[in-house]
Scaffold this motif. Structure first.
Motif, PDB file in Angstrom:
ATOM      1  N   THR A 116      36.670 100.835  50.686  1.00 15.21           N
ATOM      2  CA  THR A 116      35.433 100.293  50.117  1.00 15.21           C
ATOM      3  C   THR A 116      34.570  99.652  51.205  1.00 15.21           C
ATOM      4  OG1 THR A 116      36.698  98.298  49.556  1.00 15.21           O
ATOM      5  CG2 THR A 116      36.344  99.903  47.806  1.00 15.21           C
ATOM      6  N   MET A 148      30.107 105.122  47.582  1.00 20.83           N
ATOM      7  CA  MET A 148      29.948 103.765  47.052  1.00 20.83           C
ATOM      8  C   MET A 148      29.578 103.797  45.569  1.00 20.83           C
ATOM      9  SD  MET A 148      30.697 101.480  49.261  1.00 20.83           S
ATOM     10  CE  MET A 148      30.030 100.065  48.387  1.00 20.83           C
ATOM     11  N   ILE A 179      32.695 104.615  43.617  1.00 19.89           N
ATOM     12  CA  ILE A 179      33.570 103.440  43.548  1.00 19.89           C
ATOM     13  C   ILE A 179      33.083 102.471  42.471  1.00 19.89           C
ATOM     14  CG2 ILE A 179      34.329 101.379  44.802  1.00 19.89           C
ATOM     15  CD1 ILE A 179      34.278 103.120  47.363  1.00 19.89           C
TER      16      ILE A 179
END
Length: 231
Positions: free
Chosen positions: A27, A88, A91
């Motif tokens: 991340t 991103m 996620i």
């Protein structure tokens, strides 16, 4: 997500190969690439904007100055940055789904969720075919739920049957020494059977108590094992 991260690391690693050794969390890695991009821009000022601690900022910025990575054209770098941005977004979407599942299971199966957590609770419910079906299973079946193929294979070959199925994913089971996993898995399955039946047929809030009782049982298993070693 893991596959996307591997590709991002492979592509961006040509430009800044040392970054993956410093940043272990995918991340944060994706966040750095998507927000900063070019290796030369990994300055203390830019890194500070991403709320990193001073030690990490110094390490990344100093490493970037002496990187052995190759330069990238603007078009190549832009493609990699866009890929990092897409990762991103993926996620964030997964986090939203996980939050929804956590909330739903906390309402749908509160005791089971408190005992083993929403992820494992969801997997057991799905494998059993529903909460009510899970509640109808004996503890011995719950213990091996998810290991049916291994069980049938052991029965055919006359080898040792598995000691656990999906509940192996519980930290108390998978972190235990191999010799103790069977006992701990059996204790956990017994608590799961109680929790899920109360969720289906009762109204009591016993999840926290079951978890504490299970933790106490695990300590007893370890204590007995250590006493046997001393003899």
């Amino acid at each position: 997500i893991n596959i996307q991260y591997e590709r991002l690391r492979e592509w961006y690693g040509l430009h800044f190969p040392e970054l993956e050794k410093i940043v272990r969390k995918y991340t944060l890695y994706a966040k750095l690439v998507s927000n900063i991009g070019r290796r030369e821009e990994f300055t203390p000022e830019n890194l500070a904007k991403l709320d990193l601690d001073e030690k990490m900022i110094r390490r990344i910025s100093n490493t970037a100055k002496n990187s052995i990575g190759i330069p990238l054209s603007d078009s190549d770098l832009n493609q990699i940055v866009k890929y990092a941005e897409h990762l991103m977004e993926t996620i964030k979407e997964r986090e939203k789904i996980e939050q929804y599942i956590d909330q739903t299971l906390s309402e749908y199966a509160p005791n089971l969720t408190k005992l083993i957590g929403p992820k494992l609770a969801g997997k057991l419910i799905a494998k059993a075919g529903g909460l009510r079906k899970l509640a109808s299973l004996p503890a011995s079946t719950i213990q091996l739920l998810g290991a049916e193929k291994a069980l049938f294979r052991a029965l055919r070959r006359g080898t040792k049957p598995p000691k656990h199925g999906l509940i192996f994913q519980h930290p108390a089971v998978n972190r235990a020494p191999k010799k103790l996993r069977g006992k701990i898995a059996r204790a956990l399955a017994a608590k799961i059977a109680i929790a899920v039946r109360v969720d289906v047929f009762g109204t009591e809030d016993i999840g926290d108590k079951l978890r504490k009782d299970f933790e106490k049982k695990v300590k007893e298993v370890y204590k007995k094992a250590s006493m046997k070693k001393r003899r």
